[in-house]
Scaffold this active site. Structure first.
Site, PDB file in Angstrom:
ATOM      1  N   GLY A   1       0.797  -1.227   0.000  1.00 38.03           N
ATOM      2  CA  GLY A   1       0.000   0.000   0.000  1.00 38.03           C
ATOM      3  C   GLY A   1       0.824   1.268   0.000  1.00 38.03           C
ATOM      4  O   GLY A   1       0.352   2.317   0.387  1.00 38.03           O
ATOM      5  N   GLY A   2       2.076   1.163  -0.444  1.00 38.48           N
ATOM      6  CA  GLY A   2       2.897   2.354  -0.573  1.00 38.48           C
ATOM      7  C   GLY A   2       3.500   2.851   0.738  1.00 38.48           C
ATOM      8  O   GLY A   2       4.246   3.814   0.755  1.00 38.48           O
TER       9      GLY A   2
ATOM     10  N   ARG B   1      -4.847 -13.583 -13.777  1.00 39.51           N
ATOM     11  CA  ARG B   1      -6.275 -13.430 -14.082  1.00 39.51           C
ATOM     12  C   ARG B   1      -6.414 -12.694 -15.406  1.00 39.51           C
ATOM     13  O   ARG B   1      -5.421 -12.225 -15.953  1.00 39.51           O
ATOM     14  CB  ARG B   1      -6.931 -12.601 -12.975  1.00 39.51           C
ATOM     15  CG  ARG B   1      -6.160 -11.312 -12.773  1.00 39.51           C
ATOM     16  CD  ARG B   1      -6.790 -10.315 -11.871  1.00 39.51           C
ATOM     17  NE  ARG B   1      -5.842  -9.281 -11.475  1.00 39.51           N
ATOM     18  CZ  ARG B   1      -5.574  -8.191 -12.178  1.00 39.51           C
ATOM     19  NH1 ARG B   1      -6.167  -7.978 -13.333  1.00 39.51           N
ATOM     20  NH2 ARG B   1      -4.691  -7.306 -11.738  1.00 39.51           N
TER      21      ARG B   1
ATOM     22  N   LYS C   1      -4.323   2.375 -14.045  1.00 35.02           N
ATOM     23  CA  LYS C   1      -4.234   2.613 -15.485  1.00 35.02           C
ATOM     24  C   LYS C   1      -5.483   3.352 -15.948  1.00 35.02           C
ATOM     25  O   LYS C   1      -6.582   3.099 -15.442  1.00 35.02           O
ATOM     26  CB  LYS C   1      -4.115   1.282 -16.226  1.00 35.02           C
ATOM     27  CG  LYS C   1      -2.828   0.538 -15.867  1.00 35.02           C
ATOM     28  CD  LYS C   1      -2.928  -0.933 -16.229  1.00 35.02           C
ATOM     29  CE  LYS C   1      -1.743  -1.696 -15.670  1.00 35.02           C
ATOM     30  NZ  LYS C   1      -1.964  -3.144 -15.726  1.00 35.02           N
TER      31      LYS C   1
END
Lengths: 461, 80
Positions: free
Chosen positions: A165-166, A293, A237
């Site tokens: 999570g950074g 996936r 993205k």
């Protein structure tokens, strides 16, 4: 074991996409839904639908017991997890198989292995895939950190070994930075994760995010070329293309061959994506991770190769061998995907769930709109803001961007604010047309070009 | 004593605490100042802090933790 029926363990546009692929294969579909999703398009399109819990995803779409019970009760052969939710949850894959059903994706153990960042890096190294230069594992102290940084060159990223999570990430541009940040990062990691262990990675300053689509049946492995995904906001993205513009042919071949080598190393079964950072300045590429996936941006690959990736992964899960040989996978033209979200770019991308009063979908040659929207649909506020993907294909990139501009102009969504206008601005931007992107391009562009155009303040929600 | 309603500007999920297993921003009966955070609204995976917007005493929550809320729904009442 041919799959005759499947349950869609997902929602939104990807659920609709899976239903379409299943119908084309003559497969009966059962759609799960939460109490907030009773009006969802996928519920209307599926042969059957079954409620699995209340609106909170944790109690419905992420509830392994409820989803497996629904699959058993519906008498399906298989479960398709889509993307997000339980799609990369190894315990879910195991639970589906334990219930005597087929999980449309790799085995739980393969998901577990590739989901562990350190283990996946080791797999990549074994397969001869380059990883980001840095420490081999944990670092024992500042002295070793300095030695590693001198070897890789500054700037370096100090990362928490147990991180996520950074948090626990610091960038050091020189030795003084490293000496200052290293103890802080360690203390922060200890406080956040109960583990002060750190490792070091070289910062690739002008990197592109390039990923390779792979398919495997456990014995045969192919790639379907690469996607360019550098236009991101907050690591999400926003716009994707295939193939990657301005990627030299020799780099493309190496990148794709390395992804296939990685698939072979783990005897991969299903559709997957190998993500890389590509350094434009040196022509080097580095492995980041494998996603086990189907991905949001899979349509751009389908448009340039003509392969139906969702149908192929269903067939593979049913025990079929890969239906395509590598030499038959060819790049034809260029494709771009714009993610359409109900978010207001002018108000710091605040999510804007609401009712769709009017919808006009662009059509015509080389234009595809994958969506969950219909007129009169009230988008619930509990899930992701992605509501559609406009995908455009043409013989080359310039023609593709022209066609995209026309398709965006024809796409009418009346109701909540969306990101359509943002994509119109991007499609007409000279830097985007020139293909000059890297992973920080979009955030910088939003602060300068887009802010100037819309008169918005450069605040971010 | 007049009651003042505090409404959610957004639809989503209401949380009374900054994180799970952490005490709520405000307990029932607390006094609040206008800038005080009284909860979080999660809308489409983003978290927006909800401030009281008014000064008042004896806050009473009408929505439970983790409950879905609609835009404009009354979250709490205070005695102004």
């Amino acid at each position: 074991m041919t799959i005759r029926s499947l349950l869609i363990a997902n929602r939104g546009e990807i659920a609709v996409r899976i239903i379409k692929a299943a119908k084309a294969l003559g497969i009966r579909t059962v759609q799960i839904y939460s109490a907030a999703d009773v009006d969802m398009l996928a519920v209307k399109l599926a042969d059957e639908a079954v409620e699995v819990g209340p609106p909170a995803a944790r109690k419905s779409y992420l509830n392994i017991e409820a989803v497996v019970a629904a699959a058993k009760a519906a008498g399906v052969d298989a479960v398709h997890p889509g993307y997000g939710f339980l799609s990369e949850n190894a315990n879910f894959a195991d639970a589906v198989e334990a219930a005597g059903l087929t999980f449309i994706g790799p085995k739980g153990d393969a998901i577990r292995l590739l989901g562990d960042k350190v283990a996946a890096r080791e797999v990549a190294a074994r397969a001869g895939v380059p990883t980001v230069p840095g420490s081999a594992g944990r670092i024992d102290g500042l002295e070793e950190a300095t030695a590693v940084a001198e070897r890789t060159g500054y700037p370096v990223m100090i990362k928490a070994a147990a991180g996520g999570g950074g948090r626990g990430i610091r960038v050091a541009n020189n030795r003084a930075d490293l000496e200052r940040h290293f103890p802080q990062a360690s203390a922060e990691a200890l406080a956040a994760f109960g583990d002060g262990g750190l490792y070091l990675e070289k910062v690739i300053t002008r990197a592109r995010h390039v990923e390779v689509q792979i398919l495997g049946d456990g014995e045969n492995f192919i790639h379907c070329y690469e996607r360019e995904c550098s236009l991101q906001r907050r690591r999400q993205k926003v716009w994707e293309e295939a193939p990657s513009f301005l990627l030299p042919q020799d780099a493309r071949e190496k990148l794709c061959a390395s992804a296939v080598a990685l698939a072979r190393e783990v005897s991969y079964r299903g559709a997957g994506t190998v993500e890389y950072l590509y350094d434009d300045e040196t022509g080097e590429f580095y492995f980041i991770e494998v996603n086990t996936r189907i991905q949001v941006e899979h349509p751009v690959t389908e448009m340039i190769t003509g392969i139906d990736l969702v149908a192929e992964m269903i067939r593979i899960a049913g025990g079929a061998k890969l239906s395509i040989a590598q030499e038959r996978v060819k790049i034809a033209g260029h494709a771009v995907e714009c993610r359409i979200n109900v978010e207001d770019p002018v108000r710091g991308f605040l999510p804007t769930p609401g009712r769709i009063d009017r919808l006009v979908v662009p059509a015509g040659e080389g234009v595809r709109f994958d969506t969950m929207l219909y007129e009169g649909y009230a988008i619930p506020p509990f899930y992701d803001s992605l509501v559609g993907k406009l995908i455009v294909h043409a013989e080359n990139r310039d023609a593709c961007l022209d066609r995209l501009a026309r398709a965006l102009a024809d796409l009418t969504i009346v109701g909540p604010p969306t990101t359509v206008g943002l994509h119109q601005a991007l499609a007409g931007d000279p830097a985007v047309k020139g293909g000059a992107f890297h992973t920080r391009f979009l955030e910088q562009w939003l602060e300068t070009e887009f802010a100037g155009e819309t008169g918005r303040t450069a605040e971010v929600a | 004593m007049s009651k003042t309603e505090i409404r959610s500007p957004l639809p989503g999920t209401f949380y009374r605490s900054p994180a799970p297993d952490v005490p709520p921003f405000k307990a029932d009966g607390d006094s609040v100042a206008a800038p005080d955070t009284i909860g979080i609204i999660e809308v489409m995976k983003t978290f927006q802090e909800l401030s009281a917007g008014v000064e008042g005493k004896a806050i009473r929550f009408l929505v439970d933790n983790e409950e879905p809320v609609m835009a404009g729904q009354v979250i709490a009442e205070v005695e102004a």
